[in-house]
Scaffold this active site. Sequence first.
Site, mmCIF file in Angstrom:
data_model
loop_
_atom_site.group_PDB
_atom_site.id
_atom_site.type_symbol
_atom_site.label_atom_id
_atom_site.label_comp_id
_atom_site.label_asym_id
_atom_site.label_seq_id
_atom_site.Cartn_x
_atom_site.Cartn_y
_atom_site.Cartn_z
ATOM 1 N N HIS A 62 -9.798 -5.414 10.859
ATOM 2 C CA HIS A 62 -10.465 -5.095 9.589
ATOM 3 C C HIS A 62 -11.718 -4.257 9.793
ATOM 4 O O HIS A 62 -12.578 -4.200 8.924
ATOM 5 C CB HIS A 62 -10.842 -6.385 8.843
ATOM 6 C CG HIS A 62 -9.682 -7.080 8.204
ATOM 7 N ND1 HIS A 62 -8.729 -7.744 8.931
ATOM 8 C CD2 HIS A 62 -9.319 -7.215 6.909
ATOM 9 C CE1 HIS A 62 -7.831 -8.260 8.122
ATOM 10 N NE2 HIS A 62 -8.159 -7.956 6.885
ATOM 11 N N GLU A 90 0.819 -1.230 0.000
ATOM 12 C CA GLU A 90 0.000 0.000 0.000
ATOM 13 C C GLU A 90 0.841 1.263 0.000
ATOM 14 O O GLU A 90 0.504 2.236 -0.684
ATOM 15 C CB GLU A 90 -0.955 0.014 1.199
ATOM 16 C CG GLU A 90 -2.206 -0.825 1.029
ATOM 17 C CD GLU A 90 -1.978 -2.305 1.307
ATOM 18 O OE1 GLU A 90 -0.862 -2.646 1.764
ATOM 19 O OE2 GLU A 90 -2.895 -3.111 1.074
#
Lengths: 330, 347
Positions: A132, A63
Amino acid sequence: MSNMRQMRFREALREAMSEEMDRDERVFLMGEEVGHYQGAYKVTEGMLDRFGARRIIDTPIAESGFAGIGIGAAMMGLRPIVEFMTWNFSAVAFDQILNNASKVRQMSGGQFSCPIVFRGPNGSAKQVGSQHSTSMEHFYATIPGLKVVAPAFPADAKGLMKQAIRDDNPVVFIESETLYSVKGDVAEDQDAIEFGHAKIVRTGSAVTLVAYSRMTHVALDAASLLAKEGIDVEVVDLRTLRPLDEETIVRSVQKTHRCIVVHEGWSYGGVGAEIADRVQRLAFDWLEAPILRVAQLDVGMPYNARLEQACIPQPERVRDTVKRLVFRDG
Amino acid sequence: MAKESSTKASPHAHSDRFIEAATERALDVDHLAHLYRQMFLIRRVEEESARAYATGKVGGFLHLYIGQEAVGVGAIAALRPDDNVVTTYRDHGIALAKGMPAKALLAELWGKKTGCSQGLGGSMHLFDKAHNMLGGYGIVGGHIPLACGVAFAAKYQQQDRVTLCFFGEGAVSIGGFHEGLSLAALWKLPIVFICENNEYAMGTPLSRTLSIEDVSQKAEAYGMHRDRLIVDDVLDVEAHVAVAVERARKEQLPTLMELRTYRFRGHSMSDPAKYRTQLELDDHKQRDPMTRARAQLLAAGYAEDRLLDLERSAEEEVAAAVAFADDSPEPDLSLLAPTTYAGPFAY
């Protein structure tokens, strides 16, 4: 009136990105599984076939690397859309967004801009556990130089995505896994929607509920529950968090005299705190009660289904909070 | 797997191609004089920066390039003007070599509106769009993926522009370096990574931060070309970098280069550099590539008068830049909103 179509949230996003890619060669999309896999949540389904591998780019799991590549490309005049499989993973690219994307315009004395869109699902889904389920918008909304967008309905998803891609600044675009299958009317000619305009999605007089993204639906559900008890609440859907349409919020509070902010994520220093500050400053004389927040409980997200649901704001918790506020003198 | 041409990388490994290129260049005395003037200008700008820092005209952090001039000057000499450069917070020498006027640089250090970033960036954030100087960045390694994006944009737009990305050896342990190199190799980006190994990451020597001595070996894991050299000779730097630039321009392939250099000053102005000996410093100063270039010019028959003229003109440029920075106005608050957002402020 143009023709309306029923469309899912994910389809609206895809249509917005595809239309912008058609009209502007500089727009490209990169992220994990966006191409051959057709998108982890199928938002980008079919786009690789349509636009080819030059513009729909599968990335490795890096990322920080591909967020940085997007930023450098944007400085050179391209218009990247960077997908995070979830906003949780943007944490490892936070330095890129904070220190490069949001600051390069000022550091260069205005010579370079960074027209980039970072997008992906945010907040909780369903029992995906602690790492998450973070609501990242609170962190990003504090950063000058960024814009933060969080639509609740397919039509807004389309119009705001088109605007995000056209905007000359870095835009954080907040979606939700739980919204992707939500259907709604989208005009055939739905164009870009200007940032900074909240929408009153239900009118009422007892309390103003301020919400965005998935929580707008929770607020509307709470409003339905309350209507059965004769309590008539107004729901303001923010649509964008930065810029924040304080005028619409304040006008609503001037009518209802009470305000509750509903959002995912923690309340400490979050978007709800910012709204509470502005409302007490700008509508102090109209308030008849303290401003309250309905947010995630102040703990990490537990896996257990019952505990998870207890942590996430539910219509019932919103309903009870409204009643506490309305009947506080009674 | 490392590429064939780079498996023999050692500090003094010269392929025939390098030597040919270097020899050819060494004959061009005017070119060497041009590079010498750039190095001399950088050193004088840095000395004035240090002086201004001591008197309070320059605030914050100040990282000087003294001793490393041959790296930036030699590397950038291998570029076309439309090629891009991205670097770290030790960016003064790189910016000047890329064409930024000394007055725009010093005015920026002074925090003036006439500075390259209108006084909003400071010493560590020098940008000059007209000269394709894409900035100095303050987070170690954070600019490496960004530089890859600059190279990506050139490739996406089918331009044959090359990007040079500078960083210190202190950056090769952080994630941004590895993600950047990994993606650049995977996507065949036209970029040259230049590790300016000045032997100390702030005060910590390489031996205490890295498990290997040869930084360029990091390229092997990414299947990337590599090269390394000790920076004695600015023309040698140019010749080596030119090979990597050519590879990026013609073959769209990245290269990792390790250039062994040395900074004569501390990490920043607040660093007395007690982690090294005077002997070590003196040894490096005796091998100063700038002094060497001057001696080379004289040996090649470049008249001393011309050399003095050249140095005088650089001195005048620096003096004019100092006066310009002194006399320039400061930016005001009205600059802040429009440099934060393009278009209306988003609050």
